[in-house]
Motif scaffolding. Sequence first.
Motif, PDB file in Angstrom:
ATOM      1  N   ARG A 295      39.274  44.382  51.247  1.00 44.47           N
ATOM      2  CA  ARG A 295      39.575  44.284  52.673  1.00 44.47           C
ATOM      3  C   ARG A 295      39.694  45.675  53.262  1.00 44.47           C
ATOM      4  N   THR A 300      35.060  41.519  55.476  1.00 41.33           N
ATOM      5  CA  THR A 300      35.675  40.627  56.459  1.00 41.33           C
ATOM      6  C   THR A 300      36.317  39.449  55.746  1.00 41.33           C
ATOM      7  N   ARG A 301      37.162  38.754  56.510  1.00 41.86           N
ATOM      8  CA  ARG A 301      37.783  37.549  55.951  1.00 41.86           C
ATOM      9  C   ARG A 301      36.740  36.563  55.506  1.00 41.86           C
ATOM     10  N   ARG A 302      35.710  36.397  56.328  1.00 44.07           N
ATOM     11  CA  ARG A 302      34.679  35.425  56.017  1.00 44.07           C
ATOM     12  C   ARG A 302      34.018  35.739  54.690  1.00 44.07           C
ATOM     13  N   ARG A 303      33.840  37.036  54.491  1.00 44.74           N
ATOM     14  CA  ARG A 303      33.194  37.465  53.259  1.00 44.74           C
ATOM     15  C   ARG A 303      34.031  37.110  52.048  1.00 44.74           C
ATOM     16  N   ARG A 305      36.268  34.739  51.892  1.00 45.39           N
ATOM     17  CA  ARG A 305      36.211  33.278  51.737  1.00 45.39           C
ATOM     18  C   ARG A 305      34.935  32.870  51.026  1.00 45.39           C
ATOM     19  N   ALA A 306      33.824  33.423  51.501  1.00 46.52           N
ATOM     20  CA  ALA A 306      32.527  33.072  50.925  1.00 46.52           C
ATOM     21  C   ALA A 306      32.485  33.461  49.448  1.00 46.52           C
ATOM     22  N   PHE A 381      40.822  30.268  51.297  1.00 41.57           N
ATOM     23  CA  PHE A 381      41.509  30.525  52.562  1.00 41.57           C
ATOM     24  C   PHE A 381      42.686  31.465  52.333  1.00 41.57           C
ATOM     25  N   SER A 384      41.542  34.926  51.862  1.00 43.08           N
ATOM     26  CA  SER A 384      41.093  35.619  53.061  1.00 43.08           C
ATOM     27  C   SER A 384      42.280  36.100  53.897  1.00 43.08           C
TER      28      SER A 384
END
Lengths: 852, 230
Positions: A295, A300-303, A305-306, A381, A384
Amino acid sequence: MLQLLRLVSIRHLSLSPLRTALTVLGVAVGVATLIGIAAINRAVMGAFRSTIDTIAGKADLSVSAGAAGFDEALLDKVRGLPGVAHAAGSISLIAPVKGSPGERLYVMGVDLLDDGFFRNYEGADRDVGHMSDDLEFLNSTDRMLVSEGFAHAHGLKAGDVFALLTPEGTRDFVVHGLLKETGPIKAFGGLVGVMYIGSAQVAFGREHVLERIDVGLGPGADADAVKKTLRDALGPQYEIARPDRRGQSVETMVRSFQLGLNLGSSVALLVGVFLVYNTVAIGVVQRRREIGVLRALGATRRRIRALFALEAMVLGALGSLLGIPLGTLLAKVTISAVSDSISSIYVQVNAKSVTFTPTEMIVGVALGIGGSLFAALRPAFVASKVQPVEALRRDMASGAAELNSFPTAVAVVLLLLVYPATKIPAPIENFPVGGYLAMFFILMGTTLLSPLVLRALQKLYQRPSELVLGVPGRLAADNFARAPARTAVPVSALAIGVAMTVCIAGFVGSFQKSSEKWIDQSVPADLFVTSSSKVAGVQNVPLKAEFGDALEKIEGVGAIDRLRIFQHDLMGLRIFIVSLNPEVYNVRGKPDVREGRLPTPQMREAGYVTISENLGRRRNLHPESTFQMDTPTGVRTYKVAAIITDYTSDQGTVFMDRRIFIEQFRDDRVDNFEIYLTDPRYLEPVRREITERFGTQYDLYVLSNQQLREEAFALIDNAFSVTYAMEFLAVVLALLGVINTLLAAVLDRTREIGLLRAIGAARRHIIRLFTTEAMLIGLTGGVIGSFSGYVLGYIVTKVVGVEATGWDFSYIFPYRLALQMMVAATVCAVIAGLYPARRASKLDVVEALAYE
Amino acid sequence: MITVDKAVRIYRRGKTEVRALNLESLVVPKGQFLSVMGASGSGKSTLLNLLGALDVPTSGTITIEGREISRLPDDELSRFRRDRLGFIFQFFNLLPTLTAVENVILPALLSGRARGEMVPKAHALLEQVGLKGRDHHRPDELSGGEMQRVAVARALLTEPALLLADEPTGNLDSRTGAEVLKLIREATRARNLTVVMVTHDPKAAEVGDRIVRLADGSVVGDEQTRPQAA
Ligand SMILES: Nc1ncnc2c1ncn2[C@@H]1O[C@H](COP(=O)(O)OP(=O)(O)OP(=O)(O)O)[C@@H](O)[C@H]1O
Ligand SMILES: [Mg+2]
């Protein structure tokens, strides 16, 4: 993204190879049972259907009237109707092979003159194209063409003799020639014999009877129009259908059985998904700092999560891929058990091989990957949400995620929905959606509640653990609830396995208890004589009635009730008709009358019958209700006189006076000779005499009342053996979860272990610390499982079972088994905990202290 | 009394060998407070681990109270640690699920002694280290200094032959650190306990009776400190 996956995830997974392997294995077993059972269910139904289809050949329509058959005179009538170009009558039966227990031959009696139009037979050792000129074949009553497969299995060639069981006892048949396994000879797993219809009728005591007439339409004739012509000409008692429409009542009949299996297999997958959740959640906790660094470096958070979603999908994909060969293996091992169960309860099938369709494999893989993805949603989640500053934190990632109130709220809602769910009506016969939904709600609800339960239990466990096991016990109790969200996973997984086992045992036990009471009251005969099967019903060979006369002469035999137990289609159900002698039965037995009154002779004459409780419930029949039934002598209307408790068939039973049955169904064969002795002392002598005089000839089973009871129990047990096995698998998977969780705990608490060792804890203290934690996990899983198993068992007995069988048993909770399961779960968890414990105790103290 | 004789500790990693400690001789008389100093990687922790029976020397002997601890089996070492030694580490000294009192009596409990018999003693010790009224707090409810005090109380409980401290104040601010040091000093002097403390901080080292300096695993300096005003 893939770079990231390789750097962060794959490395992490390969650093804890055992945990990764256990997870993959968990998914694999889940996927394997799911697709294995799906394939088995399809294979069994397919075996049944293919028998129908291959036998149907090129027929456009077929005329049939259930197993009772009809007079062969009907054939001429059919042949004379407009639009009918070809018509051939046939019978078929399944005859036990003498000297080869359990093996059965599917014998077709066909009209060779016209049958060639519908079906092509290919001779293996002779030309069978002109069988209609083969007088030796036509004029004999014992010549049979058999499939190559059957011949090879028994080392038979043309001219050889083999024996089959017929209603007249054992009969020798001569191999007239061998047939290649093509077309209709592929039916029934290729164990097929073909006789001339006239010969078959004599050999199997079916003189002048046909079971079906295949109809080929003339050029330009319209199937629907001919169907109508046939219906009008023959009367409504005949089923006139396209061959592909047949077999539907069988599908409905076995649906609840197959659904039960599917339920069992989905539980295994559910537990597999739990393992994935566990692994990913542990991964997130252990990599908080790593995530923080990512981070901080700009991910990113999405990354994030993915990343974790992808990681779970990789695990799921590996598991699914492994699951396919495993599923093949599982299906191969299990199919005969399922096939045997269906054969003994519902309809004789001969399913031996099983293959996966591409769809099944795709669905299996998709469920494995999708389930894993679903499992990863929450941990991803959480991941993230990790703040970049966590990269800098030096303190231990304790894994002590704070309790969230959201899952608890969801749990409460789910549990509140259980009751309304049980009230949802089944959309189709034998498909109790509401009950299954309620069960799912209970399983998920308790799962979501379990972290809370763990917290509460910790307080309860502290003292006793410390008293019995010293400080390690106390610390174990603390650790047990330290990361409740994580420990809850193996606990819940175990609970689900235990709950399902207890639930099924509860249903089986309630069923058995009810049957026992039923046999006590309503099936009071001293001896039961059947041919080729221990229990009369689907698999026995009906015997000619005269056989009873010989039995009657034996000293000590007081009365004989001749029962025909006959599968018949009624109101879309494949029910049993039990024809018996009410004079004997009503005096000797005490049928448990639930509604109405047993019919008097006059009432019976007027069409009153007795029906079983489950038939009444399934079709909403009560005393004085009327229903119509097809019989070989026309469609008849019957009236319900009484509704009694009866466990002959889960589809329903109609009881008729044997005399009236013979009149209406033209069938006087006997499935079960129920013998009442003049004195109990005669039990063994009578049994011995029957066995010695007739046993071999008729392949008889002579069961005492006690043995019949045991047989009924065994039948019920067998029906659930595969489901039990799957729940057992689920428990084993849950134990993998215990190992997984504890391995992670060892890693997380390395410093703590170092500290404990430094201040003087010996290796055995550390072992005790972790095995006690394992024990508490097992115990808790067992206790929660037993509790929810109690409720699940109630739902299965009172909701699912009532819908699927029509029977309403009084529910008996299997206390003993529940207790055994608790002990077993505890002991097994301790055993599963030994490896992680050993690993913890072997840690080098200095290194452990330096670990971060 | 502690005697270290030709103690060598070699770490092997693949083909490379690291001679982490190579101590000709070191004698610590009973009741002495020894400070160990040295650059990072000089072998301080290695020495402490050997003295603390957490690790065994590759060669040489270590004797504590007349007992040769360098060749004992693991279980004996564990028993020796919990009965005869006290530890204070730089951080993470306490088990997070136990209260202060429970952390203090932990070694005794591991020895199988009854909780009831130890608890009053632990309360008294906690009062002595200035934690009156904090007995039932858990580590996450205590400050860093307070946690170190609990660790001191724990180390004193079994009246050990030797108290080992690896940078006990490394994680504390200078004032709190000084207080904890003073506490250790006074508590051990009152009981005539032997202390070996590793530190980077010259001021902290001054608290001891004697300072030994290590470099590359060997003693390069050994001096008595000026007696301090109590
Ligand atoms: N487990 C190990 N494996 C290999 N080498 C090690 C190991 N532990 C310590 N060493 C090496 O031994 C030497 C001494 O280490 P030690 O930890 O005793 O140093 P230290 O004086 O305590 O340093 P610091 O002040 O940084 O704590 C160092 O060179 C270190 O790299
Ligand atoms: Mg050090």
